[in-house]
Design an enzyme around this catalytic site. Structure first.
Site, PDB file in Angstrom:
ATOM      1  CD  GLU A 152      84.270  37.648  49.660  1.00  0.00           C
ATOM      2  OE1 GLU A 152      84.057  38.284  50.715  1.00  0.00           O
ATOM      3  OE2 GLU A 152      84.572  36.437  49.648  1.00  0.00           O
ATOM      4  NE  ARG A 191      85.814  43.390  54.953  1.00  0.00           N
ATOM      5  CZ  ARG A 191      86.695  42.487  55.357  1.00  0.00           C
ATOM      6  NH1 ARG A 191      87.950  42.872  55.574  1.00  0.00           N
ATOM      7  NH2 ARG A 191      86.344  41.240  55.538  1.00  0.00           N
ATOM      8  CE  LYS A 223      83.723  34.767  54.859  1.00  0.00           C
ATOM      9  NZ  LYS A 223      83.608  36.176  54.427  1.00  0.00           N
TER      10      LYS A 223
END
Length: 208
Positions: free
Chosen positions: A41, A45, A128
């Site tokens: 993943e 950011r 998640k």
């Protein structure tokens, strides 16, 4: 939705990567694959996250998704860059709908039973759990799993190698996500051998 994610996360270990520079992407992908990772993943950011995702997705040895996706527009950009799945820190109905339109699995984050109910109403049965350790770790996961036996969890947040086995032993856990395998320090030092080693250790924990 769960079937697609089960295939993507079949190795049960999801390295969560925050990569500041696109030049790090190729050696990082190589280190992860050599360590036994099958998916990763890339968090949205950093300014170069899209290029990092493109490079890693082109590597061939990894199924790469985009994390920290907060808006439908980010989901669209992520999929255009090669993301095969999308991860969000929370549940957002518009992000879920966009991912369905784009035809990619989505893994929304939840922290409470109320958020989990919202996800279920939206047709999501794999979520998640974030931030897992801060919220209460495996005991919290067990408390949420009891009234929702149809749900599978991917706990992420604050998890290190020492906690992996306990999470993976839980029958409701599909996979475990974590950033300890490739930290900011590893990337700054160019310590790809360290990343390979930590990934291999995590992958070994995931093998029954």
């Amino acid at each position: 939705m769960s079937t697609d994610l089960a295939s993507v996360l079949g190795a049960r270990i999801l390295p969560v990567l925050t990569v500041p520079c696109a030049t790090m992407a190729d050696p990082l992908a190589q280190a992860l694959v050599q360590g036994g990772a099958r998916c990763a993943e890339v968090t949205f950011r950093t300014p170069e996250a899209e290029q990092v995702l493109k490079t890693m997705a082109a590597h061939g040895g990894l199924t790469v998704g985009a994390g920290t996706v907060l808006t439908p527009q980010q989901a669209e950009r992520a999929v255009a860059a090669g993301a095969r799945f999308v991860v969000s820190p929370g549940f957002d109905a518009e992000v879920v709908a966009t991912c369905r339109t784009l035809g990619v699995p989505v893994l929304p984050g939840i922290a409470t039973a109320t958020e989990l109910l919202r996800a279920l109403r939206a047709g999501i049965d794999t979520v998640k759990l974030f931030p897992a350790e801060v919220l209460g770790g495996v005991p919290l996961l067990s408390s949420l799993a009891a009234p929702f036996p149809q749900v599978r969890f991917v706990p992420t947040g604050g998890i290190g190698l020492s906690q992996v086995s306990a999470y993976l032993a839980h029958p409701a856990v599909l996979a475990v996500g974590g950033s300890w395998m490739a930290t900011a320090g590893h990337l700054e030092r160019g310590d790809y051998e360290g990343i390979r080693r930590l990934t291999a250790e995590a992958t070994e924990r995931s093998t029954p």
